[in-house]
Write a protein that holds these residues in place. Structure first.
Motif, mmCIF file in Angstrom:
data_model
loop_
_atom_site.group_PDB
_atom_site.id
_atom_site.type_symbol
_atom_site.label_atom_id
_atom_site.label_comp_id
_atom_site.label_asym_id
_atom_site.label_seq_id
_atom_site.Cartn_x
_atom_site.Cartn_y
_atom_site.Cartn_z
ATOM 1 N N SER A 57 0.812 7.583 -6.106
ATOM 2 C CA SER A 57 1.200 6.226 -5.712
ATOM 3 C C SER A 57 2.353 5.768 -6.592
ATOM 4 C CB SER A 57 0.019 5.268 -5.908
ATOM 5 O OG SER A 57 0.436 3.930 -5.738
ATOM 6 N N THR A 58 3.248 5.013 -6.015
ATOM 7 C CA THR A 58 4.250 4.296 -6.805
ATOM 8 C C THR A 58 4.032 2.800 -6.626
ATOM 9 O OG1 THR A 58 5.860 6.072 -6.605
ATOM 10 C CG2 THR A 58 6.729 3.899 -7.146
ATOM 11 N N ARG A 59 4.091 2.357 -5.363
ATOM 12 C CA ARG A 59 4.051 0.912 -5.095
ATOM 13 C C ARG A 59 2.724 0.261 -5.474
ATOM 14 N NH1 ARG A 59 6.171 4.093 -2.520
ATOM 15 N NH2 ARG A 59 8.359 3.997 -2.025
ATOM 16 N N THR A 60 1.644 0.817 -4.956
ATOM 17 C CA THR A 60 0.346 0.170 -5.150
ATOM 18 C C THR A 60 -0.017 0.161 -6.634
ATOM 19 O OG1 THR A 60 -0.216 1.139 -3.021
ATOM 20 C CG2 THR A 60 -2.010 0.102 -4.254
HETATM 21 N N1 CP Z 1 2.363 1.876 0.571
HETATM 22 C C1 CP Z 1 1.769 2.581 -0.430
HETATM 23 O O1 CP Z 1 0.525 2.607 -0.528
HETATM 24 O O2 CP Z 1 2.641 3.180 -1.269
HETATM 25 P P1 CP Z 1 2.243 4.066 -2.539
HETATM 26 O O3 CP Z 1 1.567 5.294 -2.017
HETATM 27 O O4 CP Z 1 3.550 4.335 -3.252
HETATM 28 O O5 CP Z 1 1.283 3.248 -3.377
#
Ligand code: CP
Length: 306
Positions: A57-60
């Motif tokens: 994950s980056t965003r979450t």
């Molecule tokens: N949208 C999302 O969950 O992105 P990540 O996998 O980067 O957290």
């Protein structure tokens, strides 16, 4: 004021419309004070939030970390590959160990559907589901619906929203369908048969072509092709998918100004052309990321009240 009585955020199913509105209202307040969080800094002072991501994950992950820090929490990152899980410790023992150290909240992403629900029933730690298998991604759905209303300025009531692409493997799609339907939107799905579920989730209509999806809807949510969860042979080729279901400027031209969302990361040139994702004025992908911090701040502060 509506009380928010949840200690854990597991799925959209658990939330009433009033509770969702409370989350949005709080997120809006955080955004209104975006540059100055001094008034909020003490909300989670003295609390410890652990981030445990068993899938990438980056965003979450980072938005939960920023959200927790902005609220004054101490943030720990649990890394499975360097933990005693490598010596065979079970995840439940791991959770009980962290609980004994005083961890108050845990943000958990895991490949097993239902695991967050299970762990929350066996621990006093408050859990926030950051994605479990192919089942739920409730915070993504909340930030998506919030972005449609607050940034794209579209009322969700009777809004026609089409979710395009790899619905079969997508926890985002399941949570989005539940949430958008709850808030009054009319949701449909569109994609090649092989990457749509055999039975449409929650019986939402299936649109056969991307042209129908664009022309007959008010908002598009385009999904990532989840190659890591896909068996081989589901798509003839990525080029074929892009040709028939990809969002290019000529596809967008069939309904100019239609708001475009994508949970990201984006496979550019496959789901969405690079120039559309980056330059189309109604691409809300970056706004989704910013709104994600505010939504996660709202959830962390609300579950801390119980
Ligand atoms: N949208 C999302 O969950 O992105 P990540 O996998 O980067 O957290």
């Amino acid at each position: 004021m509506t009380p928010f009585l949840h200690r854990n955020i597991i799925s959209i199913e658990q939330l009433t419309v009033e509770e969702i509105r409370l989350v949005f209202e709080r997120a809006n307040n955080y955004l209104a004070n975006w540059a100055d969080f001094t008034s909020e800094i003490s909300t989670l002072t003295g609390k410890t939030v652990a981030l445990a991501f068993f899938e990438n994950s980056t965003r979450t992950k980072f938005s939960f970390e920023i959200a927790a820090r902005r609220l004054g929490a101490t943030v720990l990152t649990f890394t499975a590959s360097s933990s005693s899980q490598q010596k065979g410790e079970s995840i439940l023992d791991t959770i009980h160990t962290l609980e004994a150290m005083g961890v108050d909240m845990m943000v958990l992403r895991h490949q097993s559907s239902g695991i967050v629900d299970f762990l929350s029933q066996h621990s006093s730690i408050r859990f926030l589901n950051a994605g479990d298998g192919q089942r739920n991604h409730p915070t993504q759905a909340l930030l998506d619906a919030f972005t449609i209303e607050n940034t794209a300025k579209k009322s969700l009531n009777n809004l026609r929203v089409c979710i395009v692409g790899d619905v079969l493997h997508s926890r985002v799609a399941r949570s989005n369908i539940q949430l958008l339907t709850k808030l009054g939107a009319k949701v449909s799905i569109c994609g090649p048969k092989t990457i749509l579920p055999k039975h449409s989730p929650y019986n939402v209509p299936v649109l056969k072509t991307i042209q129908e999806a664009v022309e007959q809807n008010d908002v598009l949510i385009v999904l990532r092709l989840q190659k890591e969860r896909m068996e081989s042979g589901l798509l003839p080729s990525l080029e074929e998918f892009s040709k028939y279901y990809g969002i290019s400027s000529s596809v967008i031209a069939k309904n100019p100004n239609i708001p475009l969302l994508h949970p990201a990361p984006v496979n550019y040139g496959i789901e969405i052309a690079f120039d559309v994702a980056q330059n189309y004025p109604n691409s809300f992908i970056k706004h989704q990321v910013t709104n994600g911090v505010a939504i996660r701040m709202a959830l962390l502060s609300l579950i801390n009240q119980i």
